[in-house]
Scaffold this active site. Structure first.
Site, short mmCIF file in Angstrom:
data_model
loop_
_atom_site.label_atom_id
_atom_site.label_comp_id
_atom_site.label_asym_id
_atom_site.label_seq_id
_atom_site.Cartn_x
_atom_site.Cartn_y
_atom_site.Cartn_z
N LYS A 72 25.71 -16.63 83.89
CA LYS A 72 25.13 -15.28 83.87
C LYS A 72 25.20 -14.69 82.48
CE LYS A 72 27.30 -14.33 88.23
NZ LYS A 72 28.75 -14.38 87.99
N LYS A 76 34.94 -16.22 75.46
CA LYS A 76 34.31 -14.90 75.53
C LYS A 76 34.47 -14.16 74.20
CE LYS A 76 34.45 -14.47 80.52
NZ LYS A 76 35.30 -14.14 81.66
N LYS A 106 26.12 -24.94 79.73
CA LYS A 106 26.53 -24.54 81.09
C LYS A 106 25.67 -23.36 81.56
CE LYS A 106 29.65 -21.57 83.13
NZ LYS A 106 30.65 -20.91 83.78
P1 ADP Z 1 29.00 -17.17 85.40
O1 ADP Z 1 29.47 -18.17 84.38
O2 ADP Z 1 27.56 -17.30 85.67
O3 ADP Z 1 29.42 -15.75 85.07
P2 ADP Z 1 31.09 -17.06 87.32
O4 ADP Z 1 32.10 -17.19 86.24
O5 ADP Z 1 31.00 -15.75 88.03
O6 ADP Z 1 29.69 -17.52 86.77
O7 ADP Z 1 31.33 -18.22 88.38
C1 ADP Z 1 31.33 -18.09 89.78
C2 ADP Z 1 31.57 -19.46 90.37
O8 ADP Z 1 30.46 -20.32 90.07
C3 ADP Z 1 32.82 -20.15 89.80
O9 ADP Z 1 33.45 -20.90 90.82
C4 ADP Z 1 32.25 -21.05 88.75
O10 ADP Z 1 33.06 -22.17 88.49
C5 ADP Z 1 30.92 -21.47 89.36
N1 ADP Z 1 29.95 -21.78 88.31
C6 ADP Z 1 29.38 -20.90 87.44
N2 ADP Z 1 28.51 -21.53 86.61
C7 ADP Z 1 28.55 -22.83 86.96
C8 ADP Z 1 27.87 -24.00 86.48
N3 ADP Z 1 26.99 -23.93 85.49
N4 ADP Z 1 28.15 -25.19 87.06
C9 ADP Z 1 29.04 -25.26 88.09
N5 ADP Z 1 29.70 -24.21 88.59
C10 ADP Z 1 29.47 -23.00 88.05
#
Ligand code: ADP
Ligand code: TRP
Length: 328
Positions: free
Chosen positions: A194, A111, A191
């Site tokens: 959001k 980040k 990956k």
């Molecule tokens: P983001 O990266 O979109 O902000 P979060 O960190 O809020 O997502 O993740 C919420 C859940 O979704 C977590 O358990 C995270 O491991 C899973 N997750 C987020 N992006 C992915 C991805 N590209 N592939 C697999 N799991 C994901």
């Protein structure tokens, strides 16, 4: 019954990565574990400082959870900030957590590298996450692979606390990570996240969904030429299609005269089909805010009762409650 806990930050709109990495596991395991699934709104303050967006995103995630099939009769659904004991426990845990452990956090370092201001919340994020998990004596934590290190930190912090105070107060949680779906790629091949603007959102309007799918990055091989089937469209298609459908798409790519646009349209159709029921259910839930609110209310009461019992024990262990509390 063993307990499963997980949360998602309301830092944006949910996407396929969240669904396949996390939410699908919450839903598939509803009869195996006693589930507690929350909206990690305290966590999202580390990167989101728009109150309106925070409120809107949080509510949308509740709608998403319910529409996708989380059943409030089986699982407890709540907002993290409705259970302030999480933050209280985080403070106790922060006093046994070495700064070095936090500074080694991949998510923290990523980040910072992406230009997000390094506020203290971002650094101590894993302590609050540990508190979320430990306060419910969680056995398993279903998450995507990117959260593996945070889970290891939660275990380290629990161990440190137990050692420091010669107690067995905190149970060490196990991650529940589906390796086959470890990381869902975004439209740019990184990956899906959001925070990277590369998402495909299952509840976007059809028009928006189409736009997102059409933006999947491909190379410029001309229509008539064969193409490498090991591409991003196929990787996403595999999440929804049968083996035969995937093989067919791969053969189409190898044969030529099959463009990326064709494949993207097939992907759009299959995504719409897969989420058809959920999309309809979500529309109904939007019409019924009283019902949605009642679920959050009941979820908070149930979660809070457990959290209050645990924080009381933790306070006793560290010496905040004890003899003195008779005159409180
Ligand atoms: P983001 O990266 O979109 O902000 P979060 O960190 O809020 O997502 O993740 C919420 C859940 O979704 C977590 O358990 C995270 O491991 C899973 N997750 C987020 N992006 C992915 C991805 N590209 N592939 C697999 N799991 C994901
Ligand atoms: N850090 C998680 C994420 O970004 C969200 C989260 C917060 C979480 N607290 C948690 C996940 C507790 C599992 C358990 O995805």
């Amino acid at each position: 019954m063993k307990r499963s806990i997980s949360g998602i930050q309301p830092s944006g709109v949910l996407h396929l990565g969240n669904y396949f990495g996390a939410i699908k596991q919450f839903i598939d395991n509803q009869d195996r574990y006693e589930g507690f699934y929350f909206i990690a709104d305290y966590h999202s303050l580390t990167s989101l400082n728009n109150p309106e967006a925070l409120r809107e995103n949080s509510y949308n995630i509740v709608l998403d959870y319910l529409a996708l099939g989380l059943d409030p009769k089986k699982s407890t659904i709540f907002l993290q900030s409705d259970v302030p004991e999480h933050t209280e426990l985080a403070w106790l845990l922060s006093n046994v957590t070495p700064i070095g452990l936090l500074e080694r956090g991949h998510s923290y370092k990523d980040k910072i590298a992406k230009g997000i201001a390094p506020n203290t919340g971002l650094l101590t994020y894993p302590i609050l996450m540990a508190a979320d998990i430990l306060i419910y004596d969680s056995d398993v934590v279903p998450v995507g692979k990117d959260q593996k290190q945070h889970l290891e930190m939660a275990r380290d912090i629990a161990l440190k606390f137990n050692q420091q105070y010669q107690t067995e107060l905190f149970k060490l949680p196990e991650p529940l990570i589906l390796d086959s779906l470890a990381i869902i790629p975004g439209t740019d091949g990184q990956k899906m996240s959001k925070s990277y603007g590369n998402t495909i959102n299952m509840f976007a309007s059809k028009k928006e969904l189409k736009k997102q799918i059409m933006s999947i990055v491909t190379d410029s091989t001309p229509l008539e030429e064969p193409k490498n089937p090991d591409n991003n469209i196929v990787k996403l298609y595999e999440l929804f299609a049968t083996k035969e459908q995937v093989e067919q798409m791969k053969r189409n790519f190898l044969a030529g005269n099959y463009g990326y646009g064709h494949a993207k349209n097939e992907l759009l159709e299959i995504i719409l089909e897969y989420f058809k029921e959920a999309r309809e259910k979500r529309e109904m839930l939007i019409q019924n805010p009283e019902y949605v609110n009642s679920i959050l209310r009941e979820g908070a009461i149930k979660a809070r009762k457990i959290a209050q019992e645990k924080i009381t024990l933790a306070k006793k262990v560290v010496g905040l409650l004890g003899n003195s509390y008779k005159y409180l």
